[in-house]
Enzyme design. Structure first.
Site, PDB file in Angstrom:
ATOM      1  CD  GLU A  45      -2.735   1.158   2.401  1.00  0.00           C
ATOM      2  OE1 GLU A  45      -3.911   1.777   2.544  1.00  0.00           O
ATOM      3  OE2 GLU A  45      -2.435   0.476   3.407  1.00  0.00           O
ATOM      4  CE  LYS A 118      -7.712   1.502   3.407  1.00  0.00           C
ATOM      5  NZ  LYS A 118      -6.427   1.786   3.694  1.00  0.00           N
ATOM      6  CB  CYS A 155      -4.834  -1.445   3.994  1.00  0.00           C
ATOM      7  SG  CYS A 155      -3.854  -1.486   5.595  1.00  0.00           S
TER       8      CYS A 155
END
Length: 296
Positions: A45, A118, A155
């Site tokens: 990331e 995300k 994540c």
């Protein structure tokens, strides 16, 4: 059933404040992985820079870039040269005042196969991502590539079973998590172990529940808190590849830069789903309350 395998590699490394140095380190890792035969290469990331979300600083928005942009051009050319698929993780400048934490997949011909913004954005001490990132609006849609359909998440998404399930329901061949997670150096060893175990267990559970391989690429190294309000973050590495029954196929260390590679069987997913038919036995007629925040 004919066995179909895919050579996968993860590029785990530490970062510095020198963006050019970080990029060169990443490119070197991609080349090394390709030389070893990898056809799908996953990066960690926000691999271009330090993890800037430890503080809220408007100057950090200067790190953002457009998509398409410099990174997709650079890594697209690299992917085409090496004949590999690369999963990037970028700080996307979508418009003035609108930024995303975005994973981009460049295909082996150099083109952008797709992107994922995300969806779950944390806001915790040392991880002030809501200051920087607008929540994603592209949903949970796998990205079709020359090596298969990639269920790319990022994540904090890795803690949510709903995200993994929706990717699986849309036909993903693998679940992929570029990650930046670590310890508060003030935590004792027992607490650090509990956190790391929880992180691995959660993602292995996604593999089991969905009958899919999971690829998780984390960074390593200590990164200081620019505000000096904390002792920074010790990113714990431990990148890993798991099979569709949650079995660990390859596992990196917690301190060093490392290229982690394994030939993953994509055919095993069907075999596993035949003996553990979780998708078949889902009771969607009784899951309506999942659309509520909480059942009072």
């Amino acid at each position: 059933m004919t066995d179909k395998t895919l050579s996968v590699a993860l590029v785990q490394h530490s970062n510095s404040s020198d963006v050019s140095h970080n990029i060169e380190k990443t490119i070197q890792g991609v080349r090394e992985a390709a030389n070893e035969g990898a056809k799908l290469i996953v990066l960690q990331e926000l691999h271009r820079s330090l993890y800037f979300c430890q503080t809220e600083d408007t100057d950090c928005f200067d790190l953002a870039e457009t998509i398409p942009g410099p990174s997709t051009d650079m890594f697209g050319n690299l992917a085409k040269e090496l004949g590999v698929v690369i999963v990037l993780s970028l700080f996307e400048k979508r418009a003035v005042g609108i930024y995303h934490n975005t994973a981009v997949v460049v295909d082996s011909d150099g083109s952008i196969a797709g992107k994922y913004r995300k969806m779950h954005i944390p806001d915790d001490p040392g991880f002030y991502e809501k200051f920087y990132f607008t929540p994603g609006d592209l949903g949970f849609q796998p990205i079709q590539t020359s090596v298969g359909k990639l269920g790319v998440l990022v994540c904090w998404d890795q803690w949510f079973p709903e995200a993994a399930r929706l990717m699986a329901m849309a036909g993903a061949d693998l679940l992929i998590y570029p990650t930046a997670i670590g310890w508060d150096p003030r935590d004792d060893e027992a607490e650090q172990k509990r956190q790391l175990d929880a992180w691995v267990i959660s993602q292995r559970a996604h593999a089991v529940a969905n009958g899919l391989p999971v690829i998780s690429c984390n960074r390593v190294g200590h990164e200081s808190d620019p505000s000096s309000q904390s002792e920074g973050i010790q990113f714990w590495g431990n990148s890993f590849i798991a099979g569709p029954q949650g079995e660990i196929l390859a596992h990196a260390g917690d301190e060093d830069d490392q290229i982690l590679q394994f030939d993953v069987s994509l055919s095993r997913s069907e075999s596993v789903r035949r003996i553990w038919p979780f998708m078949r036995d889902r009771r969607i007629d009784h899951y309506g309350d999942l659309l509520k925040i909480y059942r009072d």
